[in-house]
Design a protein around this motif. Structure first.
Motif, PDB file in Angstrom:
ATOM      1  N   THR A 109      54.229   8.667  40.175  1.00  0.00           N
ATOM      2  CA  THR A 109      53.507   9.103  38.979  1.00  0.00           C
ATOM      3  C   THR A 109      54.465   9.340  37.816  1.00  0.00           C
ATOM      4  OG1 THR A 109      51.738  10.140  40.248  1.00  0.00           O
ATOM      5  CG2 THR A 109      52.049  10.922  37.989  1.00  0.00           C
ATOM      6  N   VAL A 110      54.089   8.901  36.637  1.00  0.00           N
ATOM      7  CA  VAL A 110      54.847   9.175  35.417  1.00  0.00           C
ATOM      8  C   VAL A 110      54.218  10.389  34.738  1.00  0.00           C
ATOM      9  CG1 VAL A 110      55.568   8.316  33.159  1.00  0.00           C
ATOM     10  CG2 VAL A 110      55.504   6.759  35.136  1.00  0.00           C
ATOM     11  N   TYR A 111      54.987  11.441  34.590  1.00  0.00           N
ATOM     12  CA  TYR A 111      54.469  12.685  34.002  1.00  0.00           C
ATOM     13  C   TYR A 111      54.943  12.806  32.561  1.00  0.00           C
ATOM     14  CZ  TYR A 111      53.755  17.685  33.239  1.00  0.00           C
ATOM     15  OH  TYR A 111      53.390  18.905  32.719  1.00  0.00           O
ATOM     16  N   LYS A 112      53.998  13.019  31.638  1.00  0.00           N
ATOM     17  CA  LYS A 112      54.315  13.144  30.214  1.00  0.00           C
ATOM     18  C   LYS A 112      53.708  14.436  29.664  1.00  0.00           C
ATOM     19  CE  LYS A 112      56.196   9.005  29.426  1.00  0.00           C
ATOM     20  NZ  LYS A 112      57.553   8.823  28.869  1.00  0.00           N
ATOM     21  N   ARG A 113      54.498  15.147  28.875  1.00  0.00           N
ATOM     22  CA  ARG A 113      53.965  16.296  28.150  1.00  0.00           C
ATOM     23  C   ARG A 113      53.569  15.859  26.756  1.00  0.00           C
ATOM     24  NH1 ARG A 113      56.569  22.123  28.012  1.00  0.00           N
ATOM     25  NH2 ARG A 113      54.794  22.219  26.576  1.00  0.00           N
ATOM     26  N   ALA A 114      52.292  15.983  26.445  1.00  0.00           N
ATOM     27  CA  ALA A 114      51.802  15.568  25.133  1.00  0.00           C
ATOM     28  C   ALA A 114      50.420  16.144  24.899  1.00  0.00           C
ATOM     29  CB  ALA A 114      51.753  14.039  25.025  1.00  0.00           C
ATOM     30  N   GLN A 115      50.049  16.213  23.646  1.00  0.00           N
ATOM     31  CA  GLN A 115      48.718  16.674  23.248  1.00  0.00           C
ATOM     32  C   GLN A 115      47.833  15.455  23.023  1.00  0.00           C
ATOM     33  OE1 GLN A 115      47.261  19.792  22.520  1.00  0.00           O
ATOM     34  NE2 GLN A 115      45.383  18.683  22.066  1.00  0.00           N
ATOM     35  N   VAL A 116      46.743  15.369  23.745  1.00  0.00           N
ATOM     36  CA  VAL A 116      45.773  14.296  23.532  1.00  0.00           C
ATOM     37  C   VAL A 116      44.815  14.735  22.436  1.00  0.00           C
ATOM     38  CG1 VAL A 116      43.833  13.043  24.547  1.00  0.00           C
ATOM     39  CG2 VAL A 116      45.923  13.410  25.871  1.00  0.00           C
ATOM     40  N   PHE A 117      44.687  13.903  21.389  1.00  0.00           N
ATOM     41  CA  PHE A 117      43.796  14.321  20.312  1.00  0.00           C
ATOM     42  C   PHE A 117      42.553  13.453  20.198  1.00  0.00           C
ATOM     43  CE2 PHE A 117      47.428  12.075  18.386  1.00  0.00           C
ATOM     44  CZ  PHE A 117      46.804  10.979  17.830  1.00  0.00           C
ATOM     45  N   ILE A 118      42.569  12.242  20.735  1.00  0.00           N
ATOM     46  CA  ILE A 118      41.367  11.412  20.707  1.00  0.00           C
ATOM     47  C   ILE A 118      41.350  10.533  21.951  1.00  0.00           C
ATOM     48  CG2 ILE A 118      40.123   9.549  19.515  1.00  0.00           C
ATOM     49  CD1 ILE A 118      41.107  10.572  16.915  1.00  0.00           C
ATOM     50  N   VAL A 119      40.172  10.350  22.519  1.00  0.00           N
ATOM     51  CA  VAL A 119      39.973   9.447  23.655  1.00  0.00           C
ATOM     52  C   VAL A 119      38.876   8.461  23.278  1.00  0.00           C
ATOM     53  CG1 VAL A 119      39.106   9.276  26.011  1.00  0.00           C
ATOM     54  CG2 VAL A 119      40.736  11.070  25.421  1.00  0.00           C
ATOM     55  N   ASP A 120      39.150   7.183  23.457  1.00  0.00           N
ATOM     56  CA  ASP A 120      38.156   6.139  23.203  1.00  0.00           C
ATOM     57  C   ASP A 120      37.717   5.587  24.547  1.00  0.00           C
ATOM     58  OD1 ASP A 120      36.594   4.058  22.409  1.00  0.00           O
ATOM     59  OD2 ASP A 120      38.101   3.050  21.192  1.00  0.00           O
ATOM     60  N   THR A 121      36.464   5.844  24.925  1.00  0.00           N
ATOM     61  CA  THR A 121      35.955   5.421  26.223  1.00  0.00           C
ATOM     62  C   THR A 121      35.173   4.118  26.153  1.00  0.00           C
ATOM     63  OG1 THR A 121      33.954   6.773  25.930  1.00  0.00           O
ATOM     64  CG2 THR A 121      35.836   7.803  27.046  1.00  0.00           C
ATOM     65  N   GLU A 122      35.138   3.493  25.000  1.00  0.00           N
ATOM     66  CA  GLU A 122      34.389   2.251  24.860  1.00  0.00           C
ATOM     67  C   GLU A 122      35.174   1.084  25.450  1.00  0.00           C
ATOM     68  OE1 GLU A 122      33.181   1.479  20.900  1.00  0.00           O
ATOM     69  OE2 GLU A 122      32.132   3.392  20.640  1.00  0.00           O
ATOM     70  N   GLY A 123      34.455   0.116  25.968  1.00  0.00           N
ATOM     71  CA  GLY A 123      35.087  -1.097  26.457  1.00  0.00           C
ATOM     72  C   GLY A 123      35.619  -0.966  27.877  1.00  0.00           C
ATOM     73  N   GLU A 124      36.092  -2.065  28.395  1.00  0.00           N
ATOM     74  CA  GLU A 124      36.619  -2.081  29.764  1.00  0.00           C
ATOM     75  C   GLU A 124      37.919  -1.309  29.863  1.00  0.00           C
ATOM     76  OE1 GLU A 124      38.022  -5.401  33.102  1.00  0.00           O
ATOM     77  OE2 GLU A 124      36.819  -6.004  31.371  1.00  0.00           O
ATOM     78  N   GLN A 125      38.730  -1.374  28.817  1.00  0.00           N
ATOM     79  CA  GLN A 125      40.006  -0.656  28.794  1.00  0.00           C
ATOM     80  C   GLN A 125      39.869   0.597  27.932  1.00  0.00           C
ATOM     81  OE1 GLN A 125      43.548  -2.644  27.086  1.00  0.00           O
ATOM     82  NE2 GLN A 125      44.453  -2.448  29.120  1.00  0.00           N
ATOM     83  N   LYS A 126      40.181   1.749  28.503  1.00  0.00           N
ATOM     84  CA  LYS A 126      40.069   3.017  27.784  1.00  0.00           C
ATOM     85  C   LYS A 126      41.381   3.298  27.044  1.00  0.00           C
ATOM     86  CE  LYS A 126      36.409   2.924  30.277  1.00  0.00           C
ATOM     87  NZ  LYS A 126      35.205   2.257  29.737  1.00  0.00           N
ATOM     88  N   THR A 127      41.264   3.964  25.908  1.00  0.00           N
ATOM     89  CA  THR A 127      42.440   4.233  25.083  1.00  0.00           C
ATOM     90  C   THR A 127      42.553   5.728  24.812  1.00  0.00           C
ATOM     91  OG1 THR A 127      42.105   2.087  24.000  1.00  0.00           O
ATOM     92  CG2 THR A 127      43.670   3.603  22.983  1.00  0.00           C
ATOM     93  N   VAL A 128      43.759   6.240  24.983  1.00  0.00           N
ATOM     94  CA  VAL A 128      44.047   7.654  24.755  1.00  0.00           C
ATOM     95  C   VAL A 128      45.180   7.754  23.739  1.00  0.00           C
ATOM     96  CG1 VAL A 128      44.902   9.785  25.806  1.00  0.00           C
ATOM     97  CG2 VAL A 128      43.273   8.341  27.049  1.00  0.00           C
ATOM     98  N   TYR A 129      44.999   8.607  22.737  1.00  0.00           N
ATOM     99  CA  TYR A 129      45.965   8.737  21.651  1.00  0.00           C
ATOM    100  C   TYR A 129      46.680  10.085  21.700  1.00  0.00           C
ATOM    101  CZ  TYR A 129      43.406   4.748  19.795  1.00  0.00           C
ATOM    102  OH  TYR A 129      42.822   3.514  19.644  1.00  0.00           O
ATOM    103  N   THR A 130      47.991  10.038  21.620  1.00  0.00           N
ATOM    104  CA  THR A 130      48.826  11.227  21.512  1.00  0.00           C
ATOM    105  C   THR A 130      49.726  11.050  20.300  1.00  0.00           C
ATOM    106  OG1 THR A 130      50.752  10.468  22.789  1.00  0.00           O
ATOM    107  CG2 THR A 130      48.859  11.320  24.049  1.00  0.00           C
ATOM    108  N   PRO A 131      50.423  12.097  19.856  1.00  0.00           N
ATOM    109  CA  PRO A 131      51.296  11.931  18.689  1.00  0.00           C
ATOM    110  C   PRO A 131      52.413  10.918  18.893  1.00  0.00           C
ATOM    111  CG  PRO A 131      50.859  14.244  19.076  1.00  0.00           C
ATOM    112  CD  PRO A 131      50.304  13.508  20.246  1.00  0.00           C
ATOM    113  N   ASP A 132      52.820  10.667  20.123  1.00  0.00           N
ATOM    114  CA  ASP A 132      53.974   9.815  20.370  1.00  0.00           C
ATOM    115  C   ASP A 132      53.637   8.456  20.952  1.00  0.00           C
ATOM    116  OD1 ASP A 132      55.766  11.869  19.572  1.00  0.00           O
ATOM    117  OD2 ASP A 132      55.516  12.815  21.527  1.00  0.00           O
TER     118      ASP A 132
END
Length: 436
Positions: A194-217
């Protein structure tokens, strides 16, 4: 040539744009962007500051983009046939522009936002939340040879992490603390890949086959998304908190701290998260007023580092009575010493509140990202699948009445085994044990 009568409304995303500057020949004063929450999106309002105010470039932007003329660049983007670049951002879903007479608004509505100069990471499974549910799910998916990333806002602030002793988790000595148990869970998942990252998630896009998660970095794209952020959230309880949420009141210094460069801000709370967020704000704010209802742990290294900062003022055993503001923004707070003290004003432009509650943490999700129960928890089936194909929810974010570590871990196991079957196209669940 002059832009004071120009209104542009466009579907773009620029969370790190600290300030904008019109061309030197334009009479329009310099302006600063203030973030406003609109549902789970961001609304940026351009507010004119006095000409004497000196805005500074955003340090997160490359030199080539710092303090560049804003409106000409926006217009150029609108005229671009491909619309592929605005301040270095990637393509955006659609653009609307219109003209009117009064109007300093730049709006962001429902869209898929590009991260600004951010790394893009692709994985099979992405877990938002690093508590017992998330770590257990990551352990199982990693063992199933699925590339797994865990994004954790802060490992020290979850329900398990702040528990002094765990006496009812099978196989664990009763002297083990919640933080120690969580460290073991996390380390075990990492050992299996597992790759562990510390970050704040501010938006999640659940549309489509591939989901997208946005963090500041970084921007994360995944085939299977697991929501495991727990239930330490709370409803606004301080007078004025809800009214100015997003226009001066924030729960994330990492997200909004840069907007308060040179300003005075207040940080409310004595938790590890509050301390670390206050420390982060010292890089931007002229003064960080740290308001704590109780005496902080003076042996904590982060506490020592915070109090050593020259721009931190400590208000021990004080409470915020009210958040005050006018014109759509915060102007100050009313403080009170102890339960019987007389309220007095403290002028600040931003208030960052870190007080734990028991509400499922779903503020990074839009109202239509997944289905919710009436009690605010994410709705799931027996395999922890949400209403959206490819998205699972586990642990206290479901608002289960059985808020126990072993239950959260069980949720993680169920979701992971369901995901393994989903991604590999199997009809049956594959067990995860080895006979020797």
């Amino acid at each position: 040539q002059h832009y004071k009568n120009l209104q542009l409304k466009t579907h773009i995303f620029c969370p790190w744009l600290l300030s904008v500057q019109s061309p030197s020949r334009s009479p329009v004063p310099r302006k600063r962007l203030y973030p406003l929450r609109e549902d789970k999106a961001f609304l940026y309002q351009l507010k004119v500051l006095p000409p004497a105010c000196v805005t500074s470039p955003n340090p997160n932007l490359p030199t080539s983009h710092q303090m560049r003329p804003f409106l000409p660049l926006l217009i150029a983007s609108l005229l671009s046939s491909s619309c592929h670049s605005f301040l270095g951002a990637g393509p955006f879903r659609r653009i609307d522009a219109n003209l009117s007479s009064n109007s300093p608004f730049l709006c962001r509505r429902a869209f898929t936002p590009p991260s600004l100069h951010a790394e893009e990471v692709t994985c099979d499974v992405l877990v938002v939340g690093g508590g017992p549910a998330g770590c257990t799910a990551a352990l199982y998916t990693s063992r199933a040879a699925l590339s797994t990333v865990v994004i954790d806002k802060n490992p020290a602030v979850g329900a398990l992490a702040i528990t002094s002793h765990i006496a009812n988790y099978p196989g664990i000595d009763k002297t083990v603390s919640g933080a120690e148990l969580l460290d073991m869970m996390r380390d075990q998942a990492v050992q299996y890949g597992t790759v562990y990252k510390r970050a704040q998630v501010f938006i999640v896009d659940t549309e489509g086959e591939q989901k997208t998660v946005y963090t500041p970095d970084a921007t994360y794209k995944t085939r299977a998304l697991i929501l495991a952020t727990g239930a330490m959230g709370r409803k606004p309880s301080i007078p004025g908190e809800g009214e100015y949420l997003g226009s001066g009141v924030s729960y994330c210094a990492t997200c909004d701290g840069a907007f308060y460069e040179g300003s005075e801000v207040a940080v409310v709370g004595v938790t590890q998260e509050a301390i670390e967020e206050a420390l982060f704000l010292t890089k931007f704010a002229s003064t960080v007023h740290w308001v704590t209802p109780t005496e902080p742990d003076m042996e904590n290294e982060f506490t020592k580092n915070l109090l050593e900062c020259g721009n931190v003022k400590r208000w021990e055993k004080h409470q915020i009575v009210e958040v005050e503001g006018e014109g759509g923004g915060v102007t100050g707070v009313q403080l009170r010493e102890g339960p019987k003290g007389s309220p007095f004003p403290l002028p600040v432009e931003g208030v960052f509140i870190y007080v734990a509650g028991s509400k499922p943490i779903t503020d990074f999700l839009s109202s239509d990202a997944v289905a919710f129960n009436e009690d605010g928890g994410v709705s799931v089936d027996d395999e922890m699948r949400t209403s959206v194909d490819g998205v699972w929810a586990i642990g206290d974010i479901r608002n289960t009445p059985f808020k126990q570590v072993v239950v959260a871990a069980s949720d993680g196991c169920i979701a992971a085994m369901s995901i393994d079957r989903y991604l590999k196209g199997r009809k049956k669940i594959k067990v995860d044990w080895v006979h020797e």
